[in-house]
Motif scaffolding. Structure first.
Motif, PDB file in Angstrom:
ATOM      1  N   ILE A 130      56.375  34.623 110.633  1.00 18.85           N
ATOM      2  CA  ILE A 130      57.608  34.853 111.392  1.00 18.85           C
ATOM      3  C   ILE A 130      57.271  35.788 112.544  1.00 18.85           C
ATOM      4  N   GLU A 131      57.460  35.300 113.764  1.00 27.56           N
ATOM      5  CA  GLU A 131      57.162  36.100 114.954  1.00 27.56           C
ATOM      6  C   GLU A 131      58.440  36.255 115.764  1.00 27.56           C
ATOM      7  N   SER A 132      58.914  37.491 115.861  1.00 28.20           N
ATOM      8  CA  SER A 132      60.189  37.741 116.516  1.00 28.20           C
ATOM      9  C   SER A 132      60.259  39.189 116.960  1.00 28.20           C
ATOM     10  N   MET A 155      54.871  38.858 109.187  1.00 21.28           N
ATOM     11  CA  MET A 155      56.136  39.081 109.870  1.00 21.28           C
ATOM     12  C   MET A 155      55.837  40.081 110.983  1.00 21.28           C
ATOM     13  N   THR A 156      55.731  39.568 112.204  1.00 17.21           N
ATOM     14  CA  THR A 156      55.199  40.366 113.297  1.00 17.21           C
ATOM     15  C   THR A 156      56.075  40.253 114.530  1.00 17.21           C
ATOM     16  N   THR A 203      51.544  41.121 105.751  1.00 22.05           N
ATOM     17  CA  THR A 203      51.386  41.976 106.926  1.00 22.05           C
ATOM     18  C   THR A 203      52.705  42.059 107.667  1.00 22.05           C
ATOM     19  N   LEU A 204      53.206  43.281 107.871  1.00 21.44           N
ATOM     20  CA  LEU A 204      54.460  43.522 108.578  1.00 21.44           C
ATOM     21  C   LEU A 204      54.187  44.438 109.757  1.00 21.44           C
ATOM     22  N   THR A 205      54.522  43.989 110.973  1.00 17.32           N
ATOM     23  CA  THR A 205      54.324  44.831 112.151  1.00 17.32           C
ATOM     24  C   THR A 205      55.551  44.780 113.045  1.00 17.32           C
ATOM     25  N   ALA A 206      55.894  45.915 113.629  1.00 17.91           N
ATOM     26  CA  ALA A 206      56.945  46.060 114.637  1.00 17.91           C
ATOM     27  C   ALA A 206      56.962  47.523 115.032  1.00 17.91           C
ATOM     28  N   ASP A 207      57.690  47.869 116.082  1.00 15.10           N
ATOM     29  CA  ASP A 207      57.807  49.282 116.451  1.00 15.10           C
ATOM     30  C   ASP A 207      58.528  50.065 115.357  1.00 15.10           C
ATOM     31  N   THR A 208      59.593  49.477 114.813  1.00 14.77           N
ATOM     32  CA  THR A 208      60.340  50.093 113.724  1.00 14.77           C
ATOM     33  C   THR A 208      60.391  49.133 112.548  1.00 14.77           C
TER      34      THR A 208
END
Length: 308
Positions: A130-132, A155-156, A203-208
């Motif tokens: 999931i890229e959003s 989820m990135t 793997t989970l990435t985002a600013d928050t």
């Protein structure tokens, strides 16, 4: 008794209130592209590989047996320029092969009361990606479990493109502001477990990143997998680093080995060089060796401001 076909839907706005099905002994492919995509609670998309056992397989025509030898996992691809809002079920699982690939790309994604499945009953779990820029997940089951080995969940947030260097000095231009990305997961379960082999990778990435009332399970009978939230081990590697990571007291992250084997790795990370960054970790983090033998794994909680 054969291979599922290909279904392609393209429009400005797409609303699915029924069942889109390309299943078969070998699952097929569904591709949906629009400005905005919505799926209702009782609707679904299914491209499951439904061959159940060797006894069933031997009764198939030789052409199908040849296709199964050159097995291509089932696929669902959903791409929206603006918003994706999904409930119901999306299934790229397999009963006798590797799990398939489920890809969702949009500027904003909402997954509520939903089941995303790329599991395998006998071999390796598949891939859910999931890229959003803004992702909200509530009351979801995300499953990439596999008998021999679990699959992967990514989820990135998309990374800004780096412009190529001009041949001549450019004229000064204003820099467009970058909207901070966010990933919120609550009251959900992400399963990347293996009953006989190694746990998978989440793997989970985002600013928050905010996890609440959520289980992320990457345990395996012979080895644990990896769970990375906000970055890689000690900030190394190519994963983008979060600014704020929060894991509440009702959440569990587990990369343990179950019977005999070594545990995996858990990382909860925000950029330690950014004075605005923080990591808050409550809940339960487990990286235990197997009950009959095996080493414990690795757990890291790091941030410029850290509360554990």
């Amino acid at each position: 008794a054969g291979k599922g076909g290909e279904i392609t839907l393209t429009a400005n706005d797409i609303v699915n209130e029924g069942e889109i099905n390309a299943s078969g002994q070998i699952g097929g492919q569904i591709t949906i592209t629009a400005e905005a995509i919505t799926q209702a609670l009782d609707a679904g998309m299914t491209v499951q590989s439904i061959a159940q056992a060797s006894a069933d397989v031997t009764d198939l025509p030789i052409e199908i047996l040849t296709e199964m030898a050159d097995y291509v996992p089932p696929q669902i691809t959903i791409e929206a320029k603006h918003t994706v809002q999904l409930t119901g079920k999306l299934d790229v699982s397999s009963l006798n092969h590797d799990g398939g690939t489920l890809t969702i790309k949009a500027d904003s994604t909402q997954l509520i009361d939903i089941e995303l499945t790329a599991a395998s009953s006998v071999t390796t779990g598949g891939l859910i990606e999931i890229e959003s820029n803004t992702t909200y997940v509530d009351s979801a089951l995300i499953d990439v479990s596999g008998m021999v080995k679990a699959g992967q969940v990514f989820m990135t947030a998309p990374q800004p493109e780096v412009p190529s260097m001009p041949t001549a000095p450019p004229e000064p231009v204003p820099i467009a502001p970058v909207n901070p990305s966010s990933l919120i997961v609550q009251y959900s379960t992400i399963t990347a477990t293996s009953r006989k082999g190694q746990g998978g990778d989440v793997t989970l990435t985002a600013d928050t990143i905010d996890l609440s009332h959520t289980q992320i399970l990457a345990s395996g009978d012979t080895a644990g997998g990896d769970i990375k939230v906000g970055g890689d081990w000690q900030g190394k590697g190519s994963l983008p680093q979060a600014i704020n990571v929060s894991i509440d007291q009702y959440s569990t992250l587990d990369v343990s080995a179950i019977t005999n084997g070594n545990a995996g790795m858990i990382v909860a990370w925000s950029d330690i060089h950014n004075p605005n960054s923080s990591t808050i970790v409550n809940g339960t983090l487990l990286a235990k060796g197997g009950a009959e033998g095996g080493d414990g794994g690795m757990i890291e909680t790091s941030g410029y401001d850290l509360k554990v």
